[in-house]
Design a protein around this motif. Structure first.
Motif, PDB file in Angstrom:
ATOM      1  N   TYR A   1     -26.385 -44.490 -20.552  1.00 49.03           N
ATOM      2  CA  TYR A   1     -26.197 -43.184 -19.927  1.00 49.03           C
ATOM      3  C   TYR A   1     -27.042 -42.136 -20.632  1.00 49.03           C
TER       4      TYR A   1
ATOM      5  N   PRO B   1     -19.582 -40.423 -15.390  1.00 42.16           N
ATOM      6  CA  PRO B   1     -18.581 -39.345 -15.468  1.00 42.16           C
ATOM      7  C   PRO B   1     -17.216 -39.777 -14.920  1.00 42.16           C
TER       8      PRO B   1
ATOM      9  N   TYR C   1     -27.707 -29.110 -11.603  1.00 48.32           N
ATOM     10  CA  TYR C   1     -27.265 -30.074 -12.610  1.00 48.32           C
ATOM     11  C   TYR C   1     -25.836 -29.759 -12.984  1.00 48.32           C
TER      12      TYR C   1
ATOM     13  N   TRP D   1     -21.794 -31.676 -14.209  1.00 49.62           N
ATOM     14  CA  TRP D   1     -20.911 -32.811 -14.497  1.00 49.62           C
ATOM     15  C   TRP D   1     -20.484 -33.420 -13.163  1.00 49.62           C
ATOM     16  N   GLY D   2     -20.492 -34.772 -13.075  1.00 53.01           N
ATOM     17  CA  GLY D   2     -20.275 -35.382 -11.759  1.00 53.01           C
ATOM     18  C   GLY D   2     -19.081 -36.291 -11.668  1.00 53.01           C
ATOM     19  N   GLY D   3     -18.072 -36.073 -12.508  1.00 53.46           N
ATOM     20  CA  GLY D   3     -16.984 -37.040 -12.578  1.00 53.46           C
ATOM     21  C   GLY D   3     -15.786 -36.755 -11.688  1.00 53.46           C
ATOM     22  N   ASP D   4     -15.958 -35.996 -10.637  1.00 58.29           N
ATOM     23  CA  ASP D   4     -14.832 -35.721  -9.752  1.00 58.29           C
ATOM     24  C   ASP D   4     -15.327 -35.813  -8.327  1.00 58.29           C
ATOM     25  N   ASP D   5     -14.776 -36.742  -7.573  1.00 60.77           N
ATOM     26  CA  ASP D   5     -15.357 -36.934  -6.248  1.00 60.77           C
ATOM     27  C   ASP D   5     -15.033 -35.792  -5.308  1.00 60.77           C
TER      28      ASP D   5
ATOM     29  N   ASN E   1     -17.798 -33.321  -6.069  1.00 63.29           N
ATOM     30  CA  ASN E   1     -19.059 -33.858  -5.551  1.00 63.29           C
ATOM     31  C   ASN E   1     -19.126 -33.722  -4.027  1.00 63.29           C
TER      32      ASN E   1
ATOM     33  N   ARG F   1     -27.956 -32.489  -5.922  1.00 62.00           N
ATOM     34  CA  ARG F   1     -26.947 -32.436  -6.981  1.00 62.00           C
ATOM     35  C   ARG F   1     -27.255 -33.538  -7.993  1.00 62.00           C
ATOM     36  N   ILE F   2     -27.477 -33.148  -9.249  1.00 56.76           N
ATOM     37  CA  ILE F   2     -27.795 -34.134 -10.278  1.00 56.76           C
ATOM     38  C   ILE F   2     -26.614 -34.253 -11.227  1.00 56.76           C
ATOM     39  N   PRO F   3     -25.946 -35.401 -11.246  1.00 54.00           N
ATOM     40  CA  PRO F   3     -24.778 -35.549 -12.109  1.00 54.00           C
ATOM     41  C   PRO F   3     -25.194 -35.809 -13.545  1.00 54.00           C
ATOM     42  N   LEU F   4     -24.973 -34.849 -14.414  1.00 58.32           N
ATOM     43  CA  LEU F   4     -25.345 -35.035 -15.819  1.00 58.32           C
ATOM     44  C   LEU F   4     -24.382 -34.208 -16.666  1.00 58.32           C
ATOM     45  N   ASP F   5     -24.028 -34.750 -17.834  1.00 58.98           N
ATOM     46  CA  ASP F   5     -23.146 -33.986 -18.716  1.00 58.98           C
ATOM     47  C   ASP F   5     -23.888 -32.775 -19.274  1.00 58.98           C
TER      48      ASP F   5
ATOM     49  N   GLU G   1     -26.072 -33.130 -22.350  1.00 56.96           N
ATOM     50  CA  GLU G   1     -27.392 -33.747 -22.140  1.00 56.96           C
ATOM     51  C   GLU G   1     -28.354 -32.770 -21.454  1.00 56.96           C
TER      52      GLU G   1
END
Lengths: 265, 416, 331
Positions: free
Chosen positions: A198, A218, B56, B58-62, B65, B86-90, B93
């Motif tokens: 990742y 995520p 950019y 965080w992408g951890g929730d549908d 998203n 949409r770019i999922p990245l923490d 980072e």
């Protein structure tokens, strides 16, 4: 007796968790003390397939993993052979140095490499990502291939040379088939590691390179066991599929007679 | 006929050229800050049309998203002719990437917008990673947001100075199983009493976890005089002096926590799992509406409800959108942010179907019709009504308390 | 004179500063088998590997039929080699192993026919489709030998090919190899540290010791007339009188007391034990002066002594020979 023990142990430790995981991915979250119920649900897999970039990401992940694997094998074979069959000054030092990247924190590696990648114009490109994936994989591949060449021994190759074979022919007819077990391990390791990167992918790919982990990592912080199980199953299956593909390719190559069926000039 | 065919061909060729140049424009000529700042909204709109911007986040929730993919994308294309990616990245980072690009002198980046707040904003602002100030160029911001609100002026104690636009608002709430608890505690003292009456049924995530840290700040609020936390900037002496109550409270409740406080859940995910398994009867989180979807998906029990501590209150914060210094499409980013701030977008975000998140919009500035629409949204059974949330609201404190609390917690609580 | 077929001229090899062998020169006629003997660690194997091309020579050159080999790559040298281990390719059948080298020169069918003929002639035809692991060590070494022979090299090198086999098998295989090499008219160099093997297989014997070729000649001649102390010690059975003189063991006898006669020499020695070999009795004794052991023929009626008892090795003065001196070349 021993064999049945082996099979039952592997069933308990490998097969059973896998089956349970798959079951979990199609059933609602189960609570302790609740009666078992087998309500079927596709919710976990629907979440998995939600992002419309999944196929593109899948393709890119496989492309990157295979490219990284290919470079890995090339580097691993050359250095593994040199480390195994040749004696030179500072050999053990080099062997130790080659392992160091494994102890380097990923973030440090990513940071150091990012600036280089920007200068090389490789940041935000899939090939740049391939190159950084070498960092956590090449040390393993070299180790594995060195062990393979240790097992093969130098004599076998000298014997082939003495029979008049050229290096490339020896590579195809002796090294490749006899190193197959090591190659298989190296492919499996590389694909698995590459497909689960990742941080390195995120920093070097910078969001322009969307691989599966970028989309799905995520989600792994989710409390929803059904979704988690679906993702975990998918992540476990991908390397297995990739390795299977490599296996089929090598079978095809062998069936087409790289070894003895083709005329060699 | 022939001419028509020819024209058609030309048209296809032309439009594909437009698409191609749209893609290439980003890397070829990033607009300098001054260019963008001096432009009128109309010329910004004009320049933005046909561009593609990347968000950019965080992408951890549908749910989130889907809100971006299904609602925002088509709306943005419709309103401004801008495509959104949409770019999922923490966030960590993302900032990492920007910092390195800054050091490498790369002025044409790939990121147009970042979703962030708090420590991350502080880090980005201090490293000059952001473009701005820009918020006053946004028509929707000027029309519907209270520019004087402290919530927008400060982000965890850092002055925003127009470098980020408020996008959403969340408040810290506790979730509980109403089948097991009829009357949830309303103060820290009542919470302590409750743990004594129900030993082993409460715990909180260890410090270092985002939610665990937020819980500690509530205790800090409850055991010190709130004014000192705001009026004085963070200082070690002050913190040491004021915090004795925090540790004695936490040590007092420890024997009655889950597993007698021998271990703490290392993350909110773990605490949620304990709650979903019925091991503990309460969980918590920095989003008043997050229980809704978990109940719907069968992870949390149907009888889940939420509560806030009236004393010391419920910490809330605002999260923002900002534009990196090397964004290749700053005009398009401005239009996208403006759209995300619009009453329509905020209303859709509030709907529990997608995200269900509260809006930073000043509802009183809305047209009557819009205001009613906002008030009519049913956020679901697990979400407290707006009034209770507003009554309990307290703002975030200086971000520097966070690492200090983490360290102290380990010394005072975990290792005792 | 016979024509020189293979020649080594002034070959030297060193690893960094460590010299392995220096100025080794010798030549072979066609169909000649040379046994290369010497104590272990004297560079026999390195010499062989240098001839094969597996190691480069530090200086010197090799010629086959007058053609220099040192610039040629290994695959272009008409030289075959059999190693200590059979080194059969485990993933190929016996037939595929045998024709591995031949396949590079011939079409598959032709190579197979020839391979089968070879296997037939050495009685291994039944194993043509077997894999190496199902063969015994001796059989594997046979396959390795015909794999090397089938490509008809001009020179075959054998590096202690029997050293991993048990003694009975060794003897059997030795005879088989000799027969096959002669039958094929092969020119060969055979490295061994076993004297008996060297004598039986070699038309000539070369003794390599301390990095130099000490002597080369017919097996019996080298045995009877060692060129120097090193050869005498390693290859002959002789009592070394001094730097320049020796007495062959067969001329020695044992006596409990010094026999006062003018033409006799006496060396005080300690009795160790005695043995019989094919009816002949031998005393195993230790020379006091050098602590070296000798085996001395005994009259069958000689009294046995007790371990540790002293006596004398005696020989006629006429039996003393002078070392023939170092032979640099063999013409």
């Amino acid at each position: 007796m021993k064999k049945s023990l082996f099979y039952s142990l592997s069933a308990i430790f490998f097969l059973l968790p896998g089956v349970l995981l798959m079951l979990k991915s199609v059933t609602p979250v189960w609570k302790w003390g609740e009666a078992f119920s087998f309500t079927f649900t596709l919710r976990g897999w629907e979440t998995f397939l939600m992002d419309d970039r999944i196929f593109h990401a899948l393709f890119l992940s496989i492309l990157i993993a295979l490219a990284a694997t290919f470079i890995n094998l090339a580097i691993g074979m050359i250095s593994g052979k040199a480390l195994s069959h040749q004696n030179f000054k500072g050999k053990s030092l080099i062997e130790t140095l080659l392992l160091l990247p494994l102890f380097l924190p990923v973030m440090a590696a990513a940071l150091g490499l990012h600036i280089t990648m920007i200068r090389l114009g490789l940041a935000n490109t899939w090939f740049g990502v391939v190159l950084v994936h070498l960092v956590p994989t090449v040390p393993y591949t070299i180790k594995v291939m060195k062990a393979g060449y240790d097992r093969l021994g130098g004599g076998m190759l000298e014997q082939a040379q003495m029979l008049g074979a050229k290096p490339l022919y020896i590579f195809r007819t002796v090294e490749l088939p006899l190193l197959m077990p090591s190659i298989r391990s190296a492919v499996f390791l590389t694909v698995t590691i590459s497909m689960s990167q990742y941080v390195l992918t995120a920093v070097i790919g910078g969001g322009s390179v969307i691989t599966l982990p970028i989309i799905y990592y995520p989600f792994l912080q989710s409390v929803d066991d059904t979704v988690m199980a679906a993702f975990s199953t998918a992540f476990a299956l991908l390397p297995i599929i990739a390795v299977g593909a490599v296996e089929i390719v090598s079978k095809l190559i062998r069936a087409n007679g790289l070894v003895l069926n083709r005329g060699v000039k | 006929m022939e001419v028509m065919k020819y024209m058609k061909k030309k048209l296809i060729l032309f439009s594909s050229l437009v698409v191609l140049s749209g893609c290439a424009a980003g890397s070829s000529q990033p607009s300098s800050n001054e260019d963008v700042k001096d432009q009128s909204w109309d010329s910004i709109k004009e320049k933005a049309e046909g561009e593609t911007v990347s968000l950019y986040m965080w992408g951890g929730d549908d749910g989130i998203n889907q809100y971006i993919d299904d609602w925002v994308k088509p709306q943005l294309l419709d309103a401004y002719g801008v495509r959104l990616e949409r770019i999922p990245l923490d966030t960590n980072e993302i900032l990492q990437k920007l910092e390195t690009e800054k050091r490498a002198g790369q002025d044409d980046g790939t990121i147009d917008m970042i979703w962030m707040n708090g420590e991350n904003f502080k880090r980005a602002k201090e490293s000059d990673l952001l473009f701005g100030p820009f918020v006053e160029q946004l028509p929707n911001y000027n029309a519907y947001y209270d520019a004087d609100s402290l919530d927008f002026k400060y982000d965890f104690g850092t002055e925003t100075e127009g470098y980020e636009a408020p996008w959403g608002k969340v408040q810290f709430v506790f979730h509980y199983d109403s089948a097991k608890i009829s009357e949830p505690p309303a103060t820290l003292e009542e919470l302590q009493q409750w743990t004594e009456d129900n030993p082993g049924k409460f715990t909180y995530p260890a410090a270092g976890d985002f939610t665990g840290d937020a819980f500690l700040r509530h205790v800090l609020y409850g055991t010190t005089s709130a004014e000192t936390l705001f009026t004085e900037p963070f200082s070690m002496e002050l913190a040491d002096k004021e915090s004795a109550g925090v540790w004695s409270y936490l040590k007092d409740i420890e024997p009655n926590l889950w597993r007698k406080g021998d271990t703490y859940p290392s993350s909110l995910t773990e605490l949620d799992r304990l709650y979903s398994q019925g091991e503990v009867w309460m969980t918590m989180g920095y989003n008043e509406a997050r229980g809704e979807v978990l109940v719907k998906d069968g992870v949390f029990p149907e009888s889940t409800k939420s509560f806030v501590l009236e004393e010391p209150g419920s910490i809330g914060n605002t999260h923002f959108l900002s534009i990196p210094y090397n964004s290749p499409n700053k005009e398009a980013a401005l239009t996208a942010i403006d759209l995300l701030l619009s009453p329509e977008a905020q209303l859709a975000k509030l709907e529990p179907d997608y995200w269900g998140e509260n809006t930073p919009i000043d509802v009183s500035k809305l047209e009557e019709e819009d205001r009613q629409a906002f008030e009519a949204v049913d956020r679901g059974d697990t979400v407290l009504d707006q009034e209770s949330l507003m009554d309990a609201f307290v703002p975030e404190i200086d971000a520097e308390y966070v690492p200090w609390l983490q360290e102290k917690w380990i010394d005072e609580v975990a290792s005792q | 004179m016979n024509k020189v077929y293979f020649e080594v001229k002034g070959a030297s090899k060193s690893f960094k500063t460590k010299s392995i062998f220096q100025s080794v020169s010798f030549s072979l006629q066609q169909k000649e088998i040379l046994s290369l003997v010497g104590p272990s660690g004297t560079g026999k194997s390195t010499l062989l590997r240098s001839i094969a091309g597996l190691e480069p020579l530090s200086s010197g050159d090799l010629y086959i039929n007058g053609v220099s080999m040192s610039q040629k790559k290994m695959k272009d040298r008409p030289i075959g080699m059999v190693f200590q281990q059979p080194l059969l390719f485990p993933h190929l059948t016996i037939l595929e192993n045998v024709i591995y080298g031949l396949r590079l020169k011939k079409k598959k069918r032709e190579a197979e026919i020839e391979g089968l003929r070879f296997l037939q002639s050495v009685g291994l035809i039944d194993y043509k489709d077997a894999y190496p692991h199902s063969l015994s060590g001796g059989q594997q070494q046979r396959v390795a030998l015909i794999r090397a022979l089938i490509v008809k090299p001009k020179l075959l090198l054998l590096d202690e090919p029997f050293s991993n086999l048990d003694p009975d098998l060794r003897r059997e295989l030795r005879d088989w190899v000799l027969k096959l090499l002669k039958q094929e008219g092969m020119t060969a160099i055979f490295v061994t540290h076993d004297r008996e093997e060297a004598m039986l297989l070699g038309d000539r014997v070369a003794v390599l010791a301390e990095g130099s070729l000490q002597q080369i000649g017919p097996p019996r001649l080298v045995y009877d007339e060692p060129a120097n102390e090193l050869v005498a010690r390693f290859y002959s059975d002789a009592l070394i009188v001094d730097q320049n003189h020796y007495i062959l063991n067969q001329h020695l006898s044992w006596s409990a007391h010094p026999n006062p006669a003018d033409d006799q020499l006496f060396f005080e020695a300690e009795w160790l034990n005695d043995t019989y070999q094919y009816g002949q009795r031998y005393a195993h004794v230790k020379l006091l002066k050098t602590n070296r052991r000798y085996v001395v023929p005994l009259q069958s009626d000689e009294h046995a002594m007790i371990n540790g008892e002293r006596g004398f090795i005696c020989a006629r003065k006429a039996a003393i020979h002078r070392f023939t001196g170092r032979e640099e070349t063999d013409e």
